[in-house]
Motif scaffolding. Structure first.
Motif, PDB file in Angstrom:
ATOM      1  N   GLU A  90       0.833  -1.203   0.000  1.00  0.00           N
ATOM      2  CA  GLU A  90       0.000   0.000   0.000  1.00  0.00           C
ATOM      3  C   GLU A  90       0.873   1.259   0.000  1.00  0.00           C
ATOM      4  O   GLU A  90       0.591   2.219  -0.727  1.00  0.00           O
ATOM      5  N   THR A  91       1.934   1.244   0.836  1.00  0.00           N
ATOM      6  CA  THR A  91       2.835   2.397   0.870  1.00  0.00           C
ATOM      7  C   THR A  91       3.506   2.607  -0.480  1.00  0.00           C
ATOM      8  O   THR A  91       3.624   3.742  -0.972  1.00  0.00           O
ATOM      9  N   LEU A  92       3.949   1.507  -1.107  1.00  0.00           N
ATOM     10  CA  LEU A  92       4.599   1.626  -2.417  1.00  0.00           C
ATOM     11  C   LEU A  92       3.629   2.132  -3.464  1.00  0.00           C
ATOM     12  O   LEU A  92       3.986   2.957  -4.310  1.00  0.00           O
ATOM     13  N   SER A  93       2.361   1.640  -3.401  1.00  0.00           N
ATOM     14  CA  SER A  93       1.365   2.116  -4.360  1.00  0.00           C
ATOM     15  C   SER A  93       1.113   3.601  -4.182  1.00  0.00           C
ATOM     16  O   SER A  93       1.047   4.365  -5.143  1.00  0.00           O
ATOM     17  N   TYR A  94       0.984   4.023  -2.866  1.00  0.00           N
ATOM     18  CA  TYR A  94       0.781   5.442  -2.604  1.00  0.00           C
ATOM     19  C   TYR A  94       1.987   6.251  -3.068  1.00  0.00           C
ATOM     20  O   TYR A  94       1.841   7.335  -3.668  1.00  0.00           O
ATOM     21  N   THR A  95       3.197   5.733  -2.832  1.00  0.00           N
ATOM     22  CA  THR A  95       4.417   6.431  -3.271  1.00  0.00           C
ATOM     23  C   THR A  95       4.468   6.518  -4.790  1.00  0.00           C
ATOM     24  O   THR A  95       4.818   7.559  -5.372  1.00  0.00           O
ATOM     25  N   GLU A  96       4.118   5.412  -5.472  1.00  0.00           N
ATOM     26  CA  GLU A  96       4.115   5.439  -6.937  1.00  0.00           C
ATOM     27  C   GLU A  96       3.107   6.454  -7.460  1.00  0.00           C
ATOM     28  O   GLU A  96       3.377   7.168  -8.437  1.00  0.00           O
ATOM     29  N   ASP A  97       1.919   6.520  -6.808  1.00  0.00           N
ATOM     30  CA  ASP A  97       0.930   7.528  -7.231  1.00  0.00           C
ATOM     31  C   ASP A  97       1.480   8.931  -7.034  1.00  0.00           C
ATOM     32  O   ASP A  97       1.325   9.812  -7.906  1.00  0.00           O
ATOM     33  N   ARG A  98       2.141   9.148  -5.872  1.00  0.00           N
ATOM     34  CA  ARG A  98       2.702  10.482  -5.626  1.00  0.00           C
ATOM     35  C   ARG A  98       3.819  10.795  -6.620  1.00  0.00           C
ATOM     36  O   ARG A  98       3.927  11.919  -7.124  1.00  0.00           O
ATOM     37  N   VAL A  99       4.649   9.774  -6.906  1.00  0.00           N
ATOM     38  CA  VAL A  99       5.730   9.991  -7.878  1.00  0.00           C
ATOM     39  C   VAL A  99       5.153  10.308  -9.254  1.00  0.00           C
ATOM     40  O   VAL A  99       5.606  11.207  -9.958  1.00  0.00           O
ATOM     41  N   ALA A 100       4.091   9.547  -9.651  1.00  0.00           N
ATOM     42  CA  ALA A 100       3.469   9.795 -10.952  1.00  0.00           C
ATOM     43  C   ALA A 100       2.867  11.198 -10.992  1.00  0.00           C
ATOM     44  O   ALA A 100       3.008  11.921 -11.983  1.00  0.00           O
ATOM     45  N   ALA A 101       2.176  11.592  -9.865  1.00  0.00           N
ATOM     46  CA  ALA A 101       1.597  12.931  -9.826  1.00  0.00           C
ATOM     47  C   ALA A 101       2.694  13.991  -9.889  1.00  0.00           C
ATOM     48  O   ALA A 101       2.566  15.008 -10.583  1.00  0.00           O
ATOM     49  N   SER A 102       3.785  13.741  -9.155  1.00  0.00           N
ATOM     50  CA  SER A 102       4.899  14.699  -9.176  1.00  0.00           C
ATOM     51  C   SER A 102       5.514  14.789 -10.570  1.00  0.00           C
ATOM     52  O   SER A 102       5.852  15.874 -11.056  1.00  0.00           O
ATOM     53  N   GLU A 103       5.654  13.635 -11.243  1.00  0.00           N
ATOM     54  CA  GLU A 103       6.198  13.655 -12.604  1.00  0.00           C
ATOM     55  C   GLU A 103       5.270  14.411 -13.547  1.00  0.00           C
ATOM     56  O   GLU A 103       5.733  15.195 -14.388  1.00  0.00           O
ATOM     57  N   ASP A 104       3.949  14.165 -13.407  1.00  0.00           N
ATOM     58  CA  ASP A 104       3.000  14.900 -14.259  1.00  0.00           C
ATOM     59  C   ASP A 104       3.073  16.391 -13.983  1.00  0.00           C
ATOM     60  O   ASP A 104       3.096  17.217 -14.913  1.00  0.00           O
ATOM     61  N   GLU A 105       3.116  16.747 -12.683  1.00  0.00           N
ATOM     62  CA  GLU A 105       3.195  18.165 -12.332  1.00  0.00           C
ATOM     63  C   GLU A 105       4.501  18.765 -12.830  1.00  0.00           C
ATOM     64  O   GLU A 105       4.534  19.889 -13.336  1.00  0.00           O
ATOM     65  N   ALA A 106       5.615  17.999 -12.680  1.00  0.00           N
ATOM     66  CA  ALA A 106       6.904  18.506 -13.167  1.00  0.00           C
ATOM     67  C   ALA A 106       6.875  18.689 -14.692  1.00  0.00           C
ATOM     68  O   ALA A 106       7.410  19.660 -15.226  1.00  0.00           O
ATOM     69  N   THR A 107       6.209  17.741 -15.395  1.00  0.00           N
ATOM     70  CA  THR A 107       6.091  17.871 -16.862  1.00  0.00           C
ATOM     71  C   THR A 107       5.298  19.110 -17.220  1.00  0.00           C
ATOM     72  O   THR A 107       5.666  19.873 -18.132  1.00  0.00           O
ATOM     73  N   GLU A 108       4.170  19.312 -16.481  1.00  0.00           N
ATOM     74  CA  GLU A 108       3.381  20.523 -16.754  1.00  0.00           C
ATOM     75  C   GLU A 108       4.207  21.782 -16.481  1.00  0.00           C
ATOM     76  O   GLU A 108       4.146  22.758 -17.240  1.00  0.00           O
TER      77      GLU A 108
END
Length: 433
Positions: A90-108
């Protein structure tokens, strides 16, 4: 990892079922062994076999207890590892979601920064073009100022010449007319120049306003770019921290996988031990089945009888005791009318008796006979201050078919019995010959 968890849970369930079956098998073997001990307790050869089987069962019980404890520890460890794996997943899934969101935000943010840089370059180009245009306009203004200054000088000269002409009006009338004509032309050109100068001033003011607006826009864009740079730096820091967090969790997951591999080896070792235990249990079961088959092939002979309630004796002479309470009489070898047991088959038999009386200062007297031959004689004095004195004994006999065994009491003695069955006589066939 989910499949590993399901596999371990299935393995744990299989181990529990196997342990339960092993415990049931051991209980059944203990019951069968107890029955066999009752049947073969008097045979030396079968006693050795029973002792060996008992030692085997005891050893298997110890091994089963060890396996139960190990399985319990293993079950607790697997459950704890399963809970840890679920939490880490669960922690890894939450971390992956945060990383994906951070990557999307960084791309934007990168796209926004690129767009802002393009707009900034475009605005810089426009500002440079405006500055060049303003520079050209300033050059034109300087040229116009020079021309105006020259015109003013010419006007001053004309005024001086006009004053001279007024002094000498008469002489220079012709020249005055020409001068007036030139003056009018100059004034006309001066008006045109003033008009153009005013238009130029208006254009310069507009350009200055545009320059101020552009400067404000450029300053705002620079602030936005600086803010975006700060946000990008912050997101980069957060991304780096997230990468470190993910690497830490990856290391922990690797450690968990290593522990799971060790657990697999531990489970496989216990499975091997269980297989060995099952093999030994199967061997023991075969041996017990062989003994049961041997026992089933033998005739079934057993009896257990009680003397009855009340006082028996004293008699004037030796008397055969008739046990009237029949508890068991398999094979009908005991005759309750005579008190005599007659062997139906040739074999080895076990007999046992208990005699009791409660007459103070008297004696408990009892005898066992085989075909008229005295085998056992027991006599015990009853204390004057006590009651219920017992005599007990037994013997293993080899009997031919038709041999008889019975109990006798000498004349002058008596026995006492009641509902508690103090006086008993029993026997059974160990094995036929």
């Amino acid at each position: 990892m989910k499949r590993c968890s399901v596999a371990f849970l299935l393995l744990l369930f299989c181990l529990s079922e196997a342990h339960r079956e092993l415990r049931e098998m051991v209980v059944e073997q203990r019951v069968q062994l107890s029955l066999m001990e009752a049947r073969v307790s008097a045979s030396e050869e079968l006693r050795d076999e029973v002792l060996r089987l008992r030692a085997t069962v005891a050893e298997q019980r110890v091994q089963l207890s060890d396996v139960d404890e190990d399985s319990k520890d293993l079950r607790d460890e697997v459950l704890r590892l399963g809970a840890t794996m679920v939490q880490q997943r669960e922690t890894l899934s939450y971390t992956e979601d945060r990383v994906a969101a951070s990557e999307d935000e960084a791309t934007e943010l990168r796209d926004t920064v690129v767009e802002q840089r393009v707009q900034l370059r475009h605005m810089e180009s426009r500002v440079a073009a405006s500055e060049e245009e303003a520079q050209e306009q300033r050059s034109l203004d300087r040229v116009m100022a020079a021309k105006v200054s020259e015109s003013e000088s010419q006007v001053a000269d004309n005024q001086a010449r006009l004053e001279a002409t007024e002094v000498n009006v008469q002489d220079h009338q012709a020249r005055l007319n020409a001068t007036e004509t030139r003056l009018e032309t100059t004034e006309t050109r001066l008006d045109v120049t003033e008009t153009r100068l005013e238009a130029t001033e208006v254009q310069v003011e507009d350009l200055e306003k545009q320059s101020e607006v552009m400067a404000a826009y450029v300053s705002e864009s620079e602030s936005q770019v600086a803010e975006l740079g700060v946000r990008v730096t912050d997101h980069q820091s957060r991304l780096e921290a997230t990468e470190v967090y993910v690497e830490d969790h990856q290391a922990r997951l690797n450690a968990t996988e290593t522990r799971l591999e060790a657990t697999k080896v531990y489970v496989e070792d216990h499975q091997s031990r269980l297989n060995a235990t099952e093999t030994r249990l199967n061997t023991t079961e075969v041996q017990v089945e062989d003994l049961e088959e041997q026992s089933e092939d033998q005739p079934k002979v057993a009896f257990s009888v009680g003397l009855g309630s009340g006082r028996i004796g004293p008699y004037s002479s030796d008397t055969t005791l008739i046990y009237q309470k029949v508890f068991t009489n398999v094979g009908n070898g005991y005759d309750p009318s005579t008190g005599i047991f007659t062997s139906a088959v040739k074999g080895v038999y076990h007999f046992r008796f208990t005699a009791c009386d409660d007459t103070p200062s008297s004696y408990v007297d009892i005898q066992m006979y085989k075909d008229g031959q005295l085998l056992i004689y027991n006599n015990a004095r009853i204390s004057p201050t006590s009651s219920w004195t017992y005599v007990s004994n037994g013997m293993i006999l080899e009997l031919e078919q038709g041999d008889t065994v019975y109990m006798r009491m000498r004349g002058g003695y008596r026995l006492t019995d009641d509902s508690n069955n103090h006086n008993l006589f029993s026997g059974f066939l160990l094995y036929a010959m």
